[in-house]
Design a protein around this motif. Structure first.
Motif, PDB file in Angstrom:
ATOM      1  N   GLU A  73       0.807  -1.180  -0.314  1.00 36.80           N
ATOM      2  CA  GLU A  73      -0.085   0.079  -0.151  1.00 36.80           C
ATOM      3  C   GLU A  73       1.007   1.225  -0.040  1.00 36.80           C
ATOM      4  N   LEU A  74       1.702   1.351   0.781  1.00 40.00           N
ATOM      5  CA  LEU A  74       2.693   2.555   0.947  1.00 40.00           C
ATOM      6  C   LEU A  74       3.603   2.701  -0.460  1.00 40.00           C
ATOM      7  N   SER A  75       3.870   1.773  -1.057  1.00 38.83           N
ATOM      8  CA  SER A  75       4.468   1.968  -2.260  1.00 38.83           C
ATOM      9  C   SER A  75       3.761   2.993  -3.380  1.00 38.83           C
ATOM     10  N   ARG A  76       2.393   3.040  -3.149  1.00 41.33           N
ATOM     11  CA  ARG A  76       1.721   3.758  -3.885  1.00 41.33           C
ATOM     12  C   ARG A  76       1.536   5.095  -3.432  1.00 41.33           C
ATOM     13  N   TYR A  77       1.956   5.459  -2.460  1.00 39.43           N
ATOM     14  CA  TYR A  77       1.859   6.665  -1.824  1.00 39.43           C
ATOM     15  C   TYR A  77       2.923   7.783  -2.583  1.00 39.43           C
ATOM     16  N   ASP A  78       2.360   8.990  -2.695  1.00 38.75           N
ATOM     17  CA  ASP A  78       3.302  10.053  -3.339  1.00 38.75           C
ATOM     18  C   ASP A  78       4.524  10.229  -2.399  1.00 38.75           C
ATOM     19  N   ASN A  79       4.676  10.148  -1.035  1.00 39.66           N
ATOM     20  CA  ASN A  79       5.547  10.304  -0.218  1.00 39.66           C
ATOM     21  C   ASN A  79       5.602   9.447   0.770  1.00 39.66           C
ATOM     22  N   PRO A  80       5.912   7.957   0.401  1.00 42.70           N
ATOM     23  CA  PRO A  80       5.932   6.980   1.608  1.00 42.70           C
ATOM     24  C   PRO A  80       6.945   7.459   2.875  1.00 42.70           C
ATOM     25  N   ALA A  81       8.206   8.119   2.322  1.00 45.69           N
ATOM     26  CA  ALA A  81       9.023   8.396   3.357  1.00 45.69           C
ATOM     27  C   ALA A  81       8.323   9.199   4.535  1.00 45.69           C
ATOM     28  N   ALA A  82       7.601   9.962   4.146  1.00 53.57           N
ATOM     29  CA  ALA A  82       6.751  10.647   4.980  1.00 53.57           C
ATOM     30  C   ALA A  82       6.038   9.984   6.163  1.00 53.57           C
ATOM     31  N   TRP A  83       5.482   8.915   5.625  1.00 53.12           N
ATOM     32  CA  TRP A  83       4.809   7.931   6.452  1.00 53.12           C
ATOM     33  C   TRP A  83       5.903   7.460   7.441  1.00 53.12           C
ATOM     34  N   ALA A  84       6.804   6.739   6.984  1.00 52.24           N
ATOM     35  CA  ALA A  84       7.958   6.290   7.765  1.00 52.24           C
ATOM     36  C   ALA A  84       8.324   7.266   8.988  1.00 52.24           C
ATOM     37  N   TYR A  85       8.568   8.585   8.482  1.00 53.96           N
ATOM     38  CA  TYR A  85       8.934   9.661   9.481  1.00 53.96           C
ATOM     39  C   TYR A  85       7.970   9.886  10.504  1.00 53.96           C
ATOM     40  N   ARG A  86       6.341   9.997  10.048  1.00 49.52           N
ATOM     41  CA  ARG A  86       5.416  10.069  11.040  1.00 49.52           C
ATOM     42  C   ARG A  86       5.453   9.121  11.837  1.00 49.52           C
ATOM     43  N   VAL A  87       5.664   7.529  11.788  1.00 55.99           N
ATOM     44  CA  VAL A  87       5.505   6.691  12.577  1.00 55.99           C
ATOM     45  C   VAL A  87       6.864   6.788  13.469  1.00 55.99           C
ATOM     46  N   ALA A  88       7.972   7.225  12.991  1.00 55.90           N
ATOM     47  CA  ALA A  88       9.281   7.207  13.710  1.00 55.90           C
ATOM     48  C   ALA A  88       9.209   8.226  14.826  1.00 55.90           C
ATOM     49  N   THR A  89       8.568   9.332  14.259  1.00 53.76           N
ATOM     50  CA  THR A  89       8.484  10.385  15.325  1.00 53.76           C
ATOM     51  C   THR A  89       7.682  10.287  16.519  1.00 53.76           C
ATOM     52  N   ASN A  90       6.559   9.700  16.101  1.00 46.75           N
ATOM     53  CA  ASN A  90       5.298   9.315  17.139  1.00 46.75           C
ATOM     54  C   ASN A  90       5.883   8.125  18.192  1.00 46.75           C
ATOM     55  N   LEU A  91       6.713   7.221  17.645  1.00 52.52           N
ATOM     56  CA  LEU A  91       7.314   6.280  18.494  1.00 52.52           C
ATOM     57  C   LEU A  91       8.270   7.043  19.486  1.00 52.52           C
ATOM     58  N   ALA A  92       9.014   7.873  18.926  1.00 54.27           N
ATOM     59  CA  ALA A  92      10.098   8.766  19.933  1.00 54.27           C
ATOM     60  C   ALA A  92       9.144   9.643  20.785  1.00 54.27           C
ATOM     61  N   ARG A  93       8.021  10.266  20.604  1.00 55.83           N
ATOM     62  CA  ARG A  93       7.205  11.028  21.647  1.00 55.83           C
ATOM     63  C   ARG A  93       6.780  10.107  22.427  1.00 55.83           C
ATOM     64  N   SER A  94       6.234   8.964  22.065  1.00 58.91           N
ATOM     65  CA  SER A  94       5.643   7.912  23.009  1.00 58.91           C
ATOM     66  C   SER A  94       6.744   7.223  23.831  1.00 58.91           C
ATOM     67  N   ARG A  95       7.958   7.181  23.309  1.00 62.46           N
ATOM     68  CA  ARG A  95       9.121   6.621  24.398  1.00 62.46           C
ATOM     69  C   ARG A  95       9.471   7.549  25.581  1.00 62.46           C
ATOM     70  N   TRP A  96       9.563   8.795  24.940  1.00 66.01           N
ATOM     71  CA  TRP A  96       9.936   9.984  25.894  1.00 66.01           C
ATOM     72  C   TRP A  96       8.611   9.850  27.152  1.00 66.01           C
ATOM     73  N   ARG A  97       7.399   9.850  26.800  1.00 62.72           N
ATOM     74  CA  ARG A  97       6.316   9.820  27.904  1.00 62.72           C
ATOM     75  C   ARG A  97       6.460   8.492  28.821  1.00 62.72           C
ATOM     76  N   HIS A  98       6.965   7.522  28.286  1.00 67.54           N
ATOM     77  CA  HIS A  98       7.103   6.123  28.943  1.00 67.54           C
ATOM     78  C   HIS A  98       8.374   6.409  29.827  1.00 67.54           C
ATOM     79  N   LEU A  99       9.466   7.008  29.344  1.00 69.64           N
ATOM     80  CA  LEU A  99      10.678   7.219  30.210  1.00 69.64           C
ATOM     81  C   LEU A  99      10.699   8.028  31.096  1.00 69.64           C
ATOM     82  N   ARG A 100       9.824   9.219  31.091  1.00 68.39           N
ATOM     83  CA  ARG A 100       9.670  10.255  32.002  1.00 68.39           C
ATOM     84  C   ARG A 100       9.077   9.270  33.115  1.00 68.39           C
TER      85      ARG A 100
END
Length: 574
Positions: A73-100
């Motif tokens: 599905e992602l390979s048909r997106y105009d900018n699949p890298a933006a999807w990966a970026y969004r997932v990675a940054t969401n994971l980063a924010r989630s990790r900071w909440r947990h590590l606090r």
């Protein structure tokens, strides 16, 4: 300080172009090229948010594992890298909440008179960010949090000798790492795809060993941050009293074991056993938030077997189905893994559950109801005695107090699935006690233990609540791993009951610090717990990464290499 970042591909955060576009072939080669081109930018963006290069690599790799799972599905997106970026940054924010939360917990546990780290100590901690996760965690807990080596071992669930080895190797590697501050740990693209496939199997009911770094860190620190939600299954009894029957053991005399009902499967020529679930239509699927409901027609979309193109969707895993009579009418029902996807960006975390399906009087398929806790992991499930038995690992949600060996039961009441106590048949592997003994005597001569000779006499370690048994010349540890490590209750013989499969580490006691030996041991039920039958033939010195059950009942283990074994009834053969 806020650091401005730009997603890979140049899109601003508010303008992520995620609309599908035509694309020819969603092949592995396409993904590998995409990963090689955009991975560095994703790491840089996450590093700007976290300030931790090692965590940035961990989170970026997790994001690309998820990208491979839905690459068609992602390979048909105009900018699949933006999807990966969004997932990675969401994971980063989630990790900071947990590590606090984790940091607050650790501060409360520190002695009031602990001295603050000096400047050299702070510089050392900054350099530790580049170490492998286990070495980094061990050194941080020991040097920064001031925990004794024994407490670090308990927190991380490994023997003291292993912690000492990590501390020694970590210190030795610091100079090399500091000499190249830009050093990173990019996994090869095929490894990312393999991990993505493993995670897909875990989330859809098969078995795998990939896991995100944040859950592993929190599990090792002993924190239950996700918390149970929803209907809780019946917890295991503290002292189960199973009924007893004779069970032969190939490694010793007959051992009495608990009497278990036969596993469910289609009765005779029951039509439900011939259903093609990949193209099935199921009516009456109960409503759940973020799920499609009602009458659903499932088709292969290239990203799995889903209920349609619109969101929300419900998907099923047609290769993992179990059968048995759940309603008492003499006809078989089916239970299969299902999941919900509320929109195109949904990562499917916390969205899995089991779905029970029956046939009405006209032969049409109809959902009975949902089974288990939504958001847990379901590495194994089976039907026995009219009860759905589930090995259910806590993930975003899940049962309280889960330990390897435990299963949770659900019985159909006529309107819903209610918790049923199956703890007598499936006692937890630890702590040791009445009905909870792990007898390693039959395989004592095949267990690796850091170079020690085989023990003599009975080998029945007394494991504590953390799965550690000390005393004598060796220390035993049941390696729990992360929630998505797979399965502990395994159907090696489809015609029989589940066996218990445990990763057990053994290290010399005392202060020698020798590297422990890793072992994968299969146990059968006994009157007082579990009795070892065999070990998986892994060479001494090889570390065990993960294992999974194949659809045909074989066991695949990832150690120095990935090897698939067949269970003969007495031993594992390649």
């Amino acid at each position: 300080m806020t650091v401005p970042v730009t997603p890979p591909g140049g899109a601003a955060r508010g303008d992520l172009a995620l609309a599908p576009r035509p694309r020819a072939d969603a092949s592995a080669a396409d993904f590998d090229a995409f990963y090689q081109a955009h991975y560095p930018g994703t790491v840089a963006a996450v590093y700007a948010l976290t300030g931790d290069r090692a965590e940035a690599h961990d989170l970026a790799q997790e994001a690309y594992c998820r990208a491979w799972q839905r690459w068609g599905e992602l390979s048909r997106y105009d900018n699949p890298a933006a999807w990966a970026y969004r997932v990675a940054t969401n994971l980063a924010r989630s990790r900071w909440r947990h590590l606090r939360v984790a940091a607050a917990h650790l501060v409360r546990q520190r002695p009031d008179d602990t001295a603050p780290p000096d400047p050299e100590h702070v510089a050392l901690v900054a350099a530790l960010r580049e170490l492998p996760a286990d070495q980094r965690q061990a050194i941080v807990l020991h040097h920064l949090v001031d925990l004794p080596v024994g407490d670090v071992a308990r927190e991380m669930g490994v023997p003291t000798g292993t912690v000492k080895s990590w501390l020694s190797r970590g210190r030795a590697e610091l100079a090399v790492l500091l000499a190249d501050p830009q050093a990173g740990r990019r996994a090869p693209a095929p490894e990312v795809r393999r991990r993505g496939e493993q995670q897909r199997r875990v989330r859809r009911g098969a078995l795998a060993g990939a896991v995100t770094a944040v859950v592993a860190v929190l599990a090792l620190l002993g924190l239950d941050l996700f918390g149970p939600r929803g209907h809780q299954p019946v917890p295991p009894a503290e002292s189960p009293s199973p009924s007893v029957t004779a069970t032969p053991s190939p490694s010793g005399p007959a051992v009495p074991g608990p009497s278990l009902p036969p596993l469910g499967r289609p009765v005779g020529d029951d039509p439900i056993g011939r259903v093609d679930w990949g193209s099935a239509t199921i009516g009456g699927v109960p409503a759940q938030q973020g799920c499609a409901s009602g009458r659903l027609a499932f088709r292969n979309s290239g990203e799995g077997y889903v209920s349609g193109t619109a969101y929300p969707r419900t998907g099923i895993s047609p290769d993992t189905v179990v059968y048995g009579d759940l309603t008492g009418d003499g006809r078989a029902e089916a239970v299969l893994y299902a999941y919900c996807k509320k929109d195109a960006e949904d990562s499917l975390d916390a969205e899995g559950q089991l779905l029970a399906v029956t046939r009405d009087s006209g032969g049409a398929l109809r959902a009975l109801g949902w089974v288990g806790i939504r958001g847990a992991l379901f590495p194994g499930f089976w039907i026995a005695g009219g009860v759905v038995n589930v090995e259910m690992h806590p993930w975003h949600r899940g049962p309280e107090g889960h330990r390897p060996g435990m299963a949770y039961g659900y019985r159909w009441t006529g309107s819903t699935f209610a918790a049923a106590d199956v703890s007598a048949a499936y006692p937890p592997a630890f702590p040791s006690g009445p009905g909870r003994v792990l007898d390693l005597t039959p395989v004592a001569d095949r267990v690796h233990c850091g170079g020690l000779p085989a023990p003599t006499g009975p080998v029945r370690p007394a494991f504590d609540a953390d799965g550690i048994a000390g005393g004598g010349d060796r220390t035993w540890t049941i390696v729990r791993g992360a929630p998505s490590n797979g399965p502990h209750l395994v159907l090696l013989d489809p015609a029989g009951r589940p066996y218990l499969l445990l990763q057990i580490s053994c290290a010399p006691g005392g202060t020698g610090g020798a590297a422990p030996g890793d072992n994968l041991v299969v146990f059968d039920a006994a009157a007082d717990g579990w009795r070892a039958l065999a070990t998986v033939p892994i060479a001494d010195g090889e570390g065990i990464g993960s294992w999974r059950m194949e659809p045909d009942g074989r066991l695949t283990v990832s150690a120095a290499a990935e090897v698939t074994y067949t269970w003969t009834g007495l031993a594992f053969a390649r």
